[in-house]
Design a protein around this motif. Structure first.
Motif, PDB file in Angstrom:
ATOM      1  N   ILE A 120      -5.656   1.782  -0.560  1.00 30.63           N
ATOM      2  CA  ILE A 120      -5.040   0.667  -0.981  1.00 30.63           C
ATOM      3  C   ILE A 120      -6.065  -0.338  -1.082  1.00 30.63           C
ATOM      4  O   ILE A 120      -6.267  -1.023   0.266  1.00 30.63           O
ATOM      5  CB  ILE A 120      -3.974   0.779   0.311  1.00 30.63           C
ATOM      6  CG1 ILE A 120      -3.303   1.893   0.639  1.00 30.63           C
ATOM      7  CG2 ILE A 120      -2.705  -0.696  -0.539  1.00 30.63           C
ATOM      8  CD1 ILE A 120      -2.640   1.053   1.634  1.00 30.63           C
ATOM      9  N   GLU A 121      -6.049  -0.835  -2.228  1.00 29.44           N
ATOM     10  CA  GLU A 121      -7.158  -1.746  -2.276  1.00 29.44           C
ATOM     11  C   GLU A 121      -6.291  -2.231  -3.874  1.00 29.44           C
ATOM     12  O   GLU A 121      -6.375  -2.131  -5.070  1.00 29.44           O
ATOM     13  CB  GLU A 121      -8.813  -1.484  -2.792  1.00 29.44           C
ATOM     14  CG  GLU A 121      -8.285  -0.186  -4.049  1.00 29.44           C
ATOM     15  CD  GLU A 121     -10.290   0.163  -3.338  1.00 29.44           C
ATOM     16  OE1 GLU A 121     -10.676   0.236  -2.532  1.00 29.44           O
ATOM     17  OE2 GLU A 121     -10.563   0.842  -4.375  1.00 29.44           O
TER      18      GLU A 121
ATOM     19  N   GLY B 153       2.906   9.450  -3.041  1.00 32.44           N
ATOM     20  CA  GLY B 153       2.217  10.894  -4.904  1.00 32.44           C
ATOM     21  C   GLY B 153       3.679  11.678  -4.304  1.00 32.44           C
ATOM     22  O   GLY B 153       3.788  11.955  -5.341  1.00 32.44           O
ATOM     23  N   GLY B 154       3.926  11.529  -3.160  1.00 31.26           N
ATOM     24  CA  GLY B 154       4.906  12.983  -3.019  1.00 31.26           C
ATOM     25  C   GLY B 154       6.111  12.722  -3.382  1.00 31.26           C
ATOM     26  O   GLY B 154       7.232  13.374  -4.147  1.00 31.26           O
ATOM     27  N   ASN B 155       6.632  11.222  -2.545  1.00 26.81           N
ATOM     28  CA  ASN B 155       8.289  10.189  -3.569  1.00 26.81           C
ATOM     29  C   ASN B 155       7.775  11.096  -5.066  1.00 26.81           C
ATOM     30  O   ASN B 155       8.705  11.266  -5.709  1.00 26.81           O
ATOM     31  CB  ASN B 155       7.873   9.628  -2.920  1.00 26.81           C
ATOM     32  CG  ASN B 155       9.138   8.522  -2.633  1.00 26.81           C
ATOM     33  OD1 ASN B 155       9.612   7.892  -2.830  1.00 26.81           O
ATOM     34  ND2 ASN B 155      10.991   9.572  -1.830  1.00 26.81           N
ATOM     35  N   ILE B 156       6.831  10.600  -5.240  1.00 29.26           N
ATOM     36  CA  ILE B 156       7.192  10.181  -7.062  1.00 29.26           C
ATOM     37  C   ILE B 156       6.550  11.701  -7.604  1.00 29.26           C
ATOM     38  O   ILE B 156       7.826  11.989  -8.621  1.00 29.26           O
ATOM     39  CB  ILE B 156       5.178   9.399  -7.372  1.00 29.26           C
ATOM     40  CG1 ILE B 156       5.514   8.348  -7.343  1.00 29.26           C
ATOM     41  CG2 ILE B 156       5.643   9.429  -8.912  1.00 29.26           C
ATOM     42  CD1 ILE B 156       4.100   7.461  -6.987  1.00 29.26           C
TER      43      ILE B 156
ATOM     44  N   LEU C  20      -3.058  -3.918  -7.424  1.00 24.44           N
ATOM     45  CA  LEU C  20      -2.749  -3.584  -6.600  1.00 24.44           C
ATOM     46  C   LEU C  20      -3.200  -1.624  -7.173  1.00 24.44           C
ATOM     47  O   LEU C  20      -1.943  -1.234  -7.316  1.00 24.44           O
ATOM     48  CB  LEU C  20      -1.761  -4.273  -5.786  1.00 24.44           C
ATOM     49  CG  LEU C  20      -1.975  -3.412  -3.827  1.00 24.44           C
ATOM     50  CD1 LEU C  20      -3.009  -3.545  -3.102  1.00 24.44           C
ATOM     51  CD2 LEU C  20      -0.505  -3.891  -3.853  1.00 24.44           C
ATOM     52  N   PHE C  21      -3.977  -1.277  -6.090  1.00 22.31           N
ATOM     53  CA  PHE C  21      -4.444   0.440  -6.577  1.00 22.31           C
ATOM     54  C   PHE C  21      -3.637   0.537  -4.906  1.00 22.31           C
ATOM     55  O   PHE C  21      -4.049   0.468  -3.848  1.00 22.31           O
ATOM     56  CB  PHE C  21      -5.857   0.575  -6.631  1.00 22.31           C
ATOM     57  CG  PHE C  21      -5.603   1.815  -6.698  1.00 22.31           C
ATOM     58  CD1 PHE C  21      -5.142   2.850  -7.547  1.00 22.31           C
ATOM     59  CD2 PHE C  21      -6.118   2.497  -5.397  1.00 22.31           C
ATOM     60  CE1 PHE C  21      -5.611   4.222  -8.099  1.00 22.31           C
ATOM     61  CE2 PHE C  21      -6.011   4.403  -5.241  1.00 22.31           C
ATOM     62  CZ  PHE C  21      -5.752   4.849  -6.927  1.00 22.31           C
ATOM     63  N   ILE C  22      -2.782   1.858  -5.353  1.00 23.11           N
ATOM     64  CA  ILE C  22      -2.094   2.579  -3.890  1.00 23.11           C
ATOM     65  C   ILE C  22      -2.655   4.035  -4.324  1.00 23.11           C
ATOM     66  O   ILE C  22      -1.874   4.674  -5.097  1.00 23.11           O
ATOM     67  CB  ILE C  22      -0.787   1.937  -3.652  1.00 23.11           C
ATOM     68  CG1 ILE C  22      -0.376   0.482  -3.728  1.00 23.11           C
ATOM     69  CG2 ILE C  22      -0.264   3.112  -2.356  1.00 23.11           C
ATOM     70  CD1 ILE C  22       1.012   0.143  -3.131  1.00 23.11           C
ATOM     71  N   GLY C  23      -3.462   4.691  -3.264  1.00 24.82           N
ATOM     72  CA  GLY C  23      -3.567   6.241  -3.808  1.00 24.82           C
ATOM     73  C   GLY C  23      -2.256   6.969  -3.638  1.00 24.82           C
ATOM     74  O   GLY C  23      -1.722   6.397  -2.571  1.00 24.82           O
ATOM     75  N   ALA C  24      -2.368   7.835  -4.285  1.00 24.67           N
ATOM     76  CA  ALA C  24      -1.305   8.523  -4.230  1.00 24.67           C
ATOM     77  C   ALA C  24      -0.912   9.533  -1.953  1.00 24.67           C
ATOM     78  O   ALA C  24       0.027   9.450  -1.914  1.00 24.67           O
ATOM     79  CB  ALA C  24      -1.531  10.390  -4.501  1.00 24.67           C
ATOM     80  N   LEU C  25      -1.591   9.202  -1.778  1.00 27.28           N
ATOM     81  CA  LEU C  25      -2.018  10.137   0.222  1.00 27.28           C
ATOM     82  C   LEU C  25      -1.369   8.785   0.725  1.00 27.28           C
ATOM     83  O   LEU C  25      -1.152   9.102   2.152  1.00 27.28           O
ATOM     84  CB  LEU C  25      -3.071  10.694  -0.028  1.00 27.28           C
ATOM     85  CG  LEU C  25      -3.106  11.677  -0.747  1.00 27.28           C
ATOM     86  CD1 LEU C  25      -4.323  12.670   0.521  1.00 27.28           C
ATOM     87  CD2 LEU C  25      -1.432  12.882   0.617  1.00 27.28           C
ATOM     88  N   ALA C  26      -1.278   7.797   0.284  1.00 30.93           N
ATOM     89  CA  ALA C  26      -0.472   6.640   1.452  1.00 30.93           C
ATOM     90  C   ALA C  26       0.340   7.167   1.645  1.00 30.93           C
ATOM     91  O   ALA C  26       1.564   7.140   1.042  1.00 30.93           O
ATOM     92  CB  ALA C  26      -0.719   4.927   0.458  1.00 30.93           C
ATOM     93  N   THR C  27       0.308   6.791   3.168  1.00 36.34           N
ATOM     94  CA  THR C  27       1.555   7.238   3.658  1.00 36.34           C
ATOM     95  C   THR C  27       2.818   6.056   3.772  1.00 36.34           C
ATOM     96  O   THR C  27       2.334   5.324   3.838  1.00 36.34           O
ATOM     97  CB  THR C  27       1.509   7.629   5.526  1.00 36.34           C
ATOM     98  OG1 THR C  27       0.868   6.995   6.388  1.00 36.34           O
ATOM     99  CG2 THR C  27       0.554   8.537   5.105  1.00 36.34           C
TER     100      THR C  27
ATOM    101  N   GLY D 208      -3.046   7.522  -7.926  1.00 34.34           N
ATOM    102  CA  GLY D 208      -2.332   6.510  -7.360  1.00 34.34           C
ATOM    103  C   GLY D 208      -1.674   5.810  -7.866  1.00 34.34           C
ATOM    104  O   GLY D 208      -1.037   6.638  -9.762  1.00 34.34           O
ATOM    105  N   ILE D 209      -0.840   4.364  -8.544  1.00 38.79           N
ATOM    106  CA  ILE D 209      -0.111   3.826  -8.764  1.00 38.79           C
ATOM    107  C   ILE D 209      -0.904   2.476  -8.192  1.00 38.79           C
ATOM    108  O   ILE D 209      -1.838   2.392  -7.708  1.00 38.79           O
ATOM    109  CB  ILE D 209       1.108   3.551  -8.716  1.00 38.79           C
ATOM    110  CG1 ILE D 209       1.639   3.151  -6.484  1.00 38.79           C
ATOM    111  CG2 ILE D 209       2.168   5.106  -8.504  1.00 38.79           C
ATOM    112  CD1 ILE D 209       2.226   2.208  -7.099  1.00 38.79           C
ATOM    113  N   GLU D 210      -1.164   2.392 -10.054  1.00 36.83           N
ATOM    114  CA  GLU D 210      -1.284   0.374 -10.284  1.00 36.83           C
ATOM    115  C   GLU D 210      -0.410  -0.463  -9.812  1.00 36.83           C
ATOM    116  O   GLU D 210       0.703  -0.319 -10.801  1.00 36.83           O
ATOM    117  CB  GLU D 210      -1.882   0.935 -11.101  1.00 36.83           C
ATOM    118  CG  GLU D 210      -3.685   1.202 -11.083  1.00 36.83           C
ATOM    119  CD  GLU D 210      -4.314   0.952 -12.084  1.00 36.83           C
ATOM    120  OE1 GLU D 210      -5.832   1.556 -12.654  1.00 36.83           O
ATOM    121  OE2 GLU D 210      -3.418   1.173 -13.255  1.00 36.83           O
ATOM    122  N   VAL D 211      -0.153  -1.825  -9.118  1.00 39.81           N
ATOM    123  CA  VAL D 211       0.451  -1.981  -9.136  1.00 39.81           C
ATOM    124  C   VAL D 211       0.519  -4.083  -9.774  1.00 39.81           C
ATOM    125  O   VAL D 211      -0.455  -4.231  -9.673  1.00 39.81           O
ATOM    126  CB  VAL D 211       1.342  -2.840  -7.676  1.00 39.81           C
ATOM    127  CG1 VAL D 211       2.783  -4.048  -7.599  1.00 39.81           C
ATOM    128  CG2 VAL D 211       1.921  -1.305  -7.018  1.00 39.81           C
TER     129      VAL D 211
END
Ligand SMILES: Cc1cc2nc3c(=O)[nH]c(=O)nc-3n(C[C@H](O)[C@H](O)[C@H](O)COP(=O)(O)OP(=O)(O)OC[C@H]3O[C@@H](n4cnc5c(N)ncnc54)[C@H](O)[C@@H]3O)c2cc1C
Ligand code: FES
Ligand code: FES
Lengths: 279, 157
Positions: free
Chosen positions: A64-65, A114-117, A71-78, A170-173
């Motif tokens: 997450i950075e 990532g799992g939720n998406i 802001l990038f949040i990796g798919a495996l971020a819990t 991941g996602i970018e915000v």
């Protein structure tokens, strides 16, 4: 466990690149993240797939950075790591609120963004947040990376534009200007799937996104336009109630969902009014 | 596959997709971890993986490779917490109890009532009505001697 484990197999990738090659080379390979959706299905005997890919050890999908303006949040971020992240707290507090409302602590420690998406349930609690934040989904495959606006990611009920050989990286915000707001209505305080879930941003052009009121998460452009144009919240509520298409199902009824969506819009508007403490 | 189980390095041979719950009960013969629902709802199967509470019914064995797994049998340092469940009526039929205690252990040494309620939201109990459980954890959180107030091990979260 109703699924016979002996007919299943698990592939262990050596790296993200290797995982993407495996996805390319084998049709029907199902990625495993935190397994809080997949193992429920497996325990229930409801899963037809037999070959799985273990994403869990791929550390680079956990970052997450801030990356330039996003802001990038990796798919495996819990969910727990979203709650702990100072960057997410500062830039996307409505995602922290959503993460706190997911399941119990055990599910928060394991379930991933990532799992939720990818699971794509219309009740997924992070999805309205990503829609209201105008996030972008970063998809990876052996041939490269592509970006899809989150609001164009779902084609219909649990179907997405993701190709079979792709993984969510991941996602970018982008920077979200305005006050962020999130509320979930379920059967009980914790460990309940949403009957209605709303994320919204109070800005000159307000953004409102809802889950569990249509086959996919939705933004409500007519309602947003009314609020932008200075309509009263009562007028906006009437528009909202005709703009969504909730259904009767095991968790709730269409009439209740429509009513609650209207109530939530009113609360959003009241609680984000100027002069109120920043949410 | 190698991992650390209750402080000891172990090598266990089992299908990589077997539920951690079944590996613990069937292959490691640790039957303290219970199965309630098998779908992540009840928390009876709660164990710690690298100090974090998880539902062992939803974790494939392969995902604990190299990790530290702690079950109810491994919580020897938390006698007070376990005794408090007895003293305060935190256990009746007992099926939820190991999961409750493991989830409570993940809250660190001094959780307040709010921490306890949110930390245990994923653990269901059909018998006690929860107040005995909350009382037990609160009682155990109070150190025996004031000198031990700030324990060496802080909150894990
Ligand atoms: C008791 C309980 C309570 C819950 N409560 C809530 C709740 O309140 N709100 C809510 O929204 N959800 C809830 N869930 C559902 C679940 O926890 C979430 O959807 C979670 O985010 C799923 O993530 P995961 O990592 O566990 O996914 P997994 O189960 O590992 O995977 C889910 C799906 O996504 C795919 N997938 C995973 N990662 C990727 C990737 N990087 N790229 C491509 N595909 C991928 C998998 O192949 C699979 O199809 C609950 C679940 C349980 C068991
Ligand atoms: S048995 Fe795992 S949560 Fe119920
Ligand atoms: S003591 Fe019986 S379920 Fe909790």
């Amino acid at each position: 466990m109703r699924t016979a484990i002996s007919r299943l197999s698990l592939v262990e990738p050596r790296s993200l690149r290797h995982a993407l090659r495996l996805m390319r080379d084998e049709a029907g390979l199902v990625p495993l993240a935190g397994c809080t959706d997949l193992y429920v299905a497996l325990n229930d005997g409801a899963l037809r797939a037999t070959r799985f890919l273990n994403l869990w050890p791929i550390e680079e999908l956990r970052v997450i950075e801030p990356r330039g303006p996003v802001l990038f949040i990796g798919a495996l971020a819990t969910y727990s790591s979203l709650i702990r992240s100072a960057d997410v707290r500062r830039r996307l507090p409505m995602l922290v609120s959503a993460a706190r409302e997911v399941g119990g602590r055990q599910v928060q420690n394991r379930g991933t963004l990532g799992g939720n998406i990818a699971n794509g349930s219309p009740a997924g609690d992070t999805l309205p947040v990503l829609a209201a934040a105008e996030a972008t989904v970063v998809l990876g495959s052996a041939t490269g990376t592509r970006r899809v606006p989150f609001t164009a990611f779902y084609k219909g009920y649990r179907t997405t534009v993701m190709r079979a050989d792709e993984l969510i990286l991941g996602i970018e915000v982008p920077e979200v200007e305005g006050r962020q707001w999130f509320c979930k209505v379920g059967t009980r305080g914790a460990q309940a799937i949403s009957k209605v879930v709303m994320a919204a941003v109070r800005a000159p052009h307000p953004r409102v996104a809802l889950g569990s009121v249509a086959p996919t998460v939705v933004r409500v452009p007519k309602t947003e336009a009314a609020l932008t144009g200075g309509a009263s919240v009562d007028e906006a509520r009437t528009i909202l109630m005709s703009e969504i298409a909730p259904i009767d199902d095991i968790r709730s009824t269409a009439a209740y969902r429509r009513h609650v969506a209207g109530v939530l819009l009113g609360r959003f508007w009241e609680q984000t009014a100027a002069g109120r403490p920043v949410y | 596959m190698r991992f650390t189980l209750n402080g000891r390095t172990v090598d266990v041979r089992a299908h990589p997709m077997k539920r951690l719950l079944d590996v613990l009960r069937e292959d490691c013969h640790l039957t303290g971890t219970k199965e309630g629902c098998g779908e992540g709802e009840c928390g009876a199967c709660t164990v710690l993986v690298d100090g974090e509470a998880v539902n062992a019914c939803l974790v494939p064995f392969a995902q604990v490779r190299g990790a530290r797994v702690t079950t109810i049998e491994g919580l020897r340092g938390r006698r007070r917490l376990q005794e408090a469940f007895v003293e305060h009526g935190g256990a009746q039929c007992g099926i939820c109890t190991p999961g409750m205690i493991v989830a409570a252990a993940a809250l660190g040494r001094r959780p307040n009532l709010d921490d306890i309620k949110t930390g245990l939201a994923g653990n269901l109990c059909r018998c006690t009505g929860y107040s005995g459980i909350y009382r037990a954890i609160e009682a155990a959180a109070v150190p025996l001697r004031p000198a031990r107030r700030r324990g060496a091990r802080g909150k894990r979260r």
